[in-house]
Design a protein around this motif. Sequence first.
Motif, short mmCIF file in Angstrom:
data_model
loop_
_atom_site.label_atom_id
_atom_site.label_comp_id
_atom_site.label_asym_id
_atom_site.label_seq_id
_atom_site.Cartn_x
_atom_site.Cartn_y
_atom_site.Cartn_z
N ARG A 129 0.81 -1.22 0.00
CA ARG A 129 0.00 0.00 0.00
C ARG A 129 0.84 1.26 0.00
O ARG A 129 0.34 2.35 -0.27
N ALA A 130 2.12 1.12 0.33
CA ALA A 130 2.95 2.31 0.54
C ALA A 130 2.96 3.27 -0.66
O ALA A 130 2.72 4.46 -0.49
N PRO A 131 3.23 2.78 -1.88
CA PRO A 131 3.27 3.72 -3.01
C PRO A 131 1.90 4.36 -3.26
O PRO A 131 1.81 5.52 -3.69
N LEU A 132 0.86 3.60 -2.97
CA LEU A 132 -0.50 4.09 -3.17
C LEU A 132 -0.77 5.27 -2.24
O LEU A 132 -1.28 6.32 -2.66
N GLU A 133 -0.41 5.10 -0.98
CA GLU A 133 -0.61 6.18 0.00
C GLU A 133 0.19 7.41 -0.41
O GLU A 133 -0.30 8.54 -0.30
N ALA A 134 1.42 7.17 -0.87
CA ALA A 134 2.24 8.30 -1.31
C ALA A 134 1.54 9.05 -2.44
O ALA A 134 1.51 10.28 -2.47
N ALA A 135 0.95 8.30 -3.36
CA ALA A 135 0.27 8.92 -4.51
C ALA A 135 -0.97 9.69 -4.07
O ALA A 135 -1.23 10.80 -4.54
#
Lengths: 224, 377
Positions: A117-123
């Motif tokens: 989920r990390a890149p998603l949250e960053a986006a």
Amino acid sequence: MELDLTPVWLTLKLAAVTTVILLIVSTPLSWWLAHTQKRWSAVVEAIVALPLVLPPTVLGFYLLLALGSNGVLGASWQALTGASLVFTFSGLVIASVLYSLPFVVQPLQNAFTAVGRAPLEAAWCLRASPLDAFFRVIVPLTRRGYITAAVLGFTHTMGEFGVVLMVGGSIPGETQVLSIAIYEHVEVLDYTTAHYLSAGLLLFTFVVLLMVYGFNRRFPAHGH
Amino acid sequence: MATSGVTAEGGRLQARFQVTFEAFSLDVDLDLPAQGITALFGPSGSGKSTVLRCLAGLERSGSGVMQLGDRVWQDERRGLFVPPHRRSLGYVFQEPRLFPHLTVAGNLDFGYRRTPLAERRLGWDQVIELLDLHHLLARRPARLSLGEQQRVAIGRALLASPDVLLMDEPLASLDLQRKREVLPFIRKLHDELDIPVIYVSHSLTEILQITDTLVLMRDGRSVATGSLHTLCGEMGLSDYLGEMAGAVIETRIVGHDEAFGLSTLRFAGGELLVPQQTAAVGEALRVHVLAKNVGIALARPDVATSFLNVLPATVAAIEAPQPGRHTVQVKLDIGVPLLASISRKSLHTLQLRPGQSLYALIKAVSLAQEVGYEQTH
């Protein structure tokens, strides 16, 4: 000798249509499986994996019942379109989608899990809506998973036999796919044609797999 | 310089979250100035990061209320919840979380291109220059050092023109060397941009260097909120600050003594002598005087002492002795608040009382300018 290529085109068409549908259906399904905390997701996972281990004739048998004019799917299809599903190309597509589902869901699910989920949250925190973030970040990051899923789905559909035989029979131009055609050539001892078709299928599948593995080797997954 | 249009300039950030996770419950009520750097400080597991995630909308609590200035981002009583991508906030995570499939420029552009022109408050060139990113633009994140990656992550967040910047231990994944490399940039954010920053850290040395407001967190609760100077001059917070309890004093360098290798710092109540500083005369320096490094003498020990810093003081308050602890804190006034930690035996011997005049002996002054600073004697 004249080689009838109709089964070849039919097979490619079936595999292509099936793969497209599978990618569309499997994306949300795999995403959900990769991220859900629900305990009963294990049930869904097991159902999706069934075609991996079930004899194709068993799957084919139940599909035949479901797609028949008395079956749940067949009856509603008939009411909607007036046509039958059994022994038709549409029926084959439905059967192939179910049959090849785990081959597409599993690579996608693994890819989604690996990215997390990390890149998603960053986006999201950079003003990207959930859909925007999915297509601009998650899809590029899971490109390898998508390629593997598409190739496995495509080639696996090309190779199916038992389910097709049960649900589609062998109607030239409608349901007679390559594997069925090869079987029938062997049955009438036409080994030459069987050879051409078999060797063609073997070579094609090998080349496709070679390209995929070569590609994945040259473009390793990002950041790993 | 950036001008903030719709921000909560002079406004406040107010939030109340009550969430229960499996083995942890969060119950905080925050009312913070929406300007400068506010630090959420507490040990691991105290809920700092969870608060930040709630502020961003990455976690949704059943009964959360949150508001920045006059904009309400969450009010569960009305069923209102603005998703993260509509909150105009920046988030710098502990790990840089750069997008590996994009170049540095692509990463920086990600939020920038999604920010409507009318809402852009920071220019591309301004951010590149502020964080010194120019030579990195064409590279892939994998080819950057962690410190460089974190600088890009900060730039990427800034270029989305956030109205509040949330930073979750942005230095925690870096070694001391890299911390030294990134921290000055965070200080520059504070000095050059007027974006409020909420900064989560468990390192007081980091916090002392950059923050204005401090929130002490413990076990999912916010136990104290106030300006850094007020809180650090407060007694009774040693439970939360531990060895690091002590006053923070703003000073300015007024002279260097080459012969003895000392520098003189002037503060509101007098002067301090510290080992020679590289900074020039006139520059501001924030120092941290740990309570455990402050002693007390009733008479001025004019000759018979090796202490460089002996300052006249009055007793402002004395902490009630805590059972099981052999020290108590005494709050002194030397023009600014100063905390001393003395033994209960000394308290008894000296017969201290509020209003009493005496002398503070400062054994060591820590300079907040260095990350992971050593105390200097």
